[in-house]
Write a protein that holds these residues in place. Structure first.
Motif, short mmCIF file in Angstrom:
data_model
loop_
_atom_site.label_atom_id
_atom_site.label_comp_id
_atom_site.label_asym_id
_atom_site.label_seq_id
_atom_site.Cartn_x
_atom_site.Cartn_y
_atom_site.Cartn_z
N LEU A 151 -2.45 -2.71 3.17
CA LEU A 151 -1.50 -2.46 4.44
C LEU A 151 -0.87 -3.58 5.25
N THR A 152 -0.94 -5.14 4.08
CA THR A 152 -0.09 -5.98 5.22
C THR A 152 1.58 -5.00 4.14
N ALA A 171 -10.37 -6.43 0.32
CA ALA A 171 -8.62 -7.36 -0.46
C ALA A 171 -8.49 -6.54 -0.88
N ARG A 172 -8.12 -5.26 -1.54
CA ARG A 172 -7.26 -4.13 -2.03
C ARG A 172 -6.94 -3.91 -0.55
N GLU A 201 -1.35 0.06 -8.77
CA GLU A 201 -3.38 0.31 -9.31
C GLU A 201 -4.13 0.21 -8.04
N THR A 202 -3.60 -0.20 -6.84
CA THR A 202 -4.81 -0.34 -5.31
C THR A 202 -4.13 1.66 -5.16
N LEU A 203 -2.60 2.23 -5.11
CA LEU A 203 -2.49 2.97 -4.44
C LEU A 203 -2.87 4.00 -5.14
N VAL A 204 -2.63 4.22 -6.58
CA VAL A 204 -3.27 4.97 -7.85
C VAL A 204 -4.87 4.83 -7.37
N ALA A 249 -2.06 -14.95 7.08
CA ALA A 249 -1.73 -14.69 8.14
C ALA A 249 -2.46 -12.94 8.51
N LEU A 250 -2.04 -12.41 7.75
CA LEU A 250 -2.18 -11.18 8.57
C LEU A 250 -2.81 -10.32 7.52
N PHE A 251 -2.86 -10.84 6.29
CA PHE A 251 -3.41 -10.64 5.02
C PHE A 251 -5.20 -10.85 4.96
#
Lengths: 201, 201
Positions: B156-157, B150-151, A179-182, B125-127
């Motif tokens: 990126l994670t 968050a998205r 969903e995020t990528l779209v 931790a990365l997120f």
């Protein structure tokens, strides 16, 4: 489909891989999943190495068939459809056991030329489809002309593979990432920035 | 730093893991990389399982120290610095052997609760760092207010983890991906869309 012995042996390889993982995969375990004897498997394939080579070849065919089935009238629709095949639970072709075994196989690539060569092919097939659909969108003025198809494809190839690794390692669904990528593509890839990639909208 | 026996055993674990991979890692091989006996390793750790638990704990400390060393005066600079630590060859903390062993360890997660719990911590931790830096940028009006931290962090994670998997599986440098992500962030994350994340520009 009427499977010949070779195809049947490769299907048994799939089942044995899901059950035992790659490190513990032997011709004996593959024979146990098949109607064929270990001797017959030896007759068709040159040991575990040759069998696994043919197995990865079959997986590659199935993978490219699957991503090539992602269609749409516009580049945006084709990109959305491709991401759905790659990332949604609905689009997933295989279960958890198999995805886990595949990650284990990936970790063997530095030690195993055959595996590495196959993985490079898988990676290139995905990259090439993503680059083509983005380039199509730029050429048809559907996407922003400043978009670099190769760079977008490189980034999405990494994102898709990371999503698959996370799905195995931390049991994370990739539906939300889809969903995020779209959403991201709709905002930043489309030429007018206000459109939708959704089919039929 | 004066290493006590426990720390010295964990260093030997690192060397043994690079040399043998995870599947073939035994206390015997770890002892061979260390000045300590197998019996002493048993005294400090409860077998391979307990030792590996402590080893992943140490890796986690080193990992969070490394990503927390990514600093900058603005959120944009901090994001750029974090991506440099994660993706550039220069920022890489470890060699090819170790990265390969780590991918092998990841593939064990579905079978091993201890490994999975540690991987969930690494991932979180990365997120969390990525989400914080993006949220900082939105709050300070440096980033586009419509950005969902968050998205972006989720995406990126996955991208960073996919880049690491590709670096192992197909021996691909992630330097170019770093440039692409910085360029992308400059175009689509910054509030004015014309800025730069580069320190000192």
């Amino acid at each position: 489909m009427d499977d010949g012995p070779e195809r049947e042996i490769l299907r048994a390889t799939y089942r044995a891989l899901c059950k035992h993982g790659y490190a513990d995969l032997t011709l004996k375990e593959i024979a146990a999943e098949s109607d064929r004897s270990k001797a017959l498997i030896h007759y068709y394939y040159d040991g575990k190495h040759g069998l696994f080579d043919a197995f990865l070849e079959l997986l590659y065919e199935e993978y490219t068939d699957r991503i090539d089935a992602a269609t749409g009238d516009t580049a945006g629709e084709r990109l959305r459809s491709l991401l759905a095949v790659l990332l949604t639970d609905e689009g997933a072709s295989s279960g958890r056991e198999f995805r886990t075994a595949l990650l284990e196989v990936k970790a063997q690539a530095p030690y195993n030329d055959t595996i590495r060569e196959h993985l490079v092919e898988f990676d290139a097939a995905l990259f090439e489809r993503l680059e083509t659909v983005v380039a199509d969108g730029v050429e048809s003025d559907e996407f922003d002309p400043s978009v670099d198809p190769a760079r977008v494809a490189e980034c999405l190839t990494a994102t898709v593979q990371g999503a698959h690794a996370r799905r195995v390692a931390i049991d994370d669904s990739t539906d939300e990432l889809y969903e995020t990528l779209v959403d991201h593509a709709e905002r930043h890839l489309l030429a007018d920035g206000t459109g939708s990639l959704e089919v039929g909208r």
